[in-house]
Enzyme design. Structure first.
Site: not given
Length: 264
Positions: A84, A114, A112, A45-46, A181
């Site tokens: 993501d 978070e 993925k 999602d960067s 991270e």
């Protein structure tokens, strides 16, 4: 290169061989990266920042992630594809199941998400339904407004113990991969030794099983010319992008990246 699977990454962990990961957002870079030997492609999602120009990842939608996952799948040459789950798509189990289904059907092999230990139940349900999960710990950009910025996580003893406990709990809940991270190298090394699943690091030192970078960062591309401490510009001294990609893979495999200058 034969198709990379989770079994491949587990065998690499067991043998002690490092593996290389990069973000990819389109078919061309997916082709270039996987052809250069990158084992895992992350549709991160960067993309909200490097492609869409936002100041965070929060505006990215599931529809955005579906679109770019489909594009990466078309260009991929055998790498494992991880996508993501964007902001708030894991707020409830139903939302997590829906978003994960859409990304898997778009071409992802792994999703993925978070968070921390509270994700255990969600990871268990996704895994039971045939959706492999990577748990993203440490600095989690989707919670930047809660944490107060992009800061290294796990420096204090109590926070380090909490992060280690969360990592073990999520691996035991069924997470197929962990991504750490911006955590201190010593903590990342301890987590990597403490779990049986492959651990990927970005700004987490040299001892994780795999290394991740945003592809724009490792090619020296940014809006403001500034690079995070854990980034190396692999275009330096290289004649073209494909050579830089191969240099990155080779450096990861040889444990020549990251070095002390890139660690916390």
């Amino acid at each position: 290169m034969p198709d990379i699977t989770l079994t491949t990454l587990n065998k690499l962990k067991q043998s002690g061989e490092k593996f290389a990961c990069l973000t990819a957002y389109d078919a061309l870079f997916a082709h270039l990266e996987s052809s250069a030997g990158v084992e895992l492609l992350l549709i991160g999602d960067s993309l909200g920042m490097v492609l869409q120009g936002h100041d965070s990842t929060l505006p990215v939608t599931v529809e955005d992630m579906e679109y770019h996952t489909r594009a990466v799948k078309r260009g991929n040459q055998g790498a494992l594809i991880m996508s993501d789950l964007p902001f708030m798509s894991c707020a409830t189990l139903d939302r997590a199941l829906d978003a994960s289904t859409r990304l898997m059907q778009a071409g992802a092999h792994v999703v993925k998400l978070e968070g921390a230990g509270w994700l255990a139940d969600t990871i268990g349900v996704l895994t039971r339904n045939g959706i492999p999960v990577c748990a993203h710990l440490g600095l989690t950009p989707q919670t930047v407004n809660v944490t107060g910025g992009y800061k290294v996580q796990g420096r204090e003893d109590d926070k380090a113990r909490e992060l280690l406990a969360d990592a073990i709990a999520l691996a035991e809940a069924g997470a197929a991969l962990l991504l750490l991270e911006c955590v201190p190298s010593a903590l990342a090394a301890e987590i990597t030794r403490s779990v049986n699943v492959p651990v990927i690091g970005i700004g987490a030192g040299p001892d994780t099983d795999g290394q991740m970078l945003v592809v724009h960062d490792m090619l020296g591309l940014s809006f403001n010319g500034r690079m995070a401490k854990f980034v190396k510009n692999f275009m330096t001294g290289q004649p073209d992008i494909q050579s830089a990609l191969r240099a990155y893979v080779a450096a990861v495999k040889a444990i020549e990246f990251p070095t002390a200058e890139h660690e916390f």
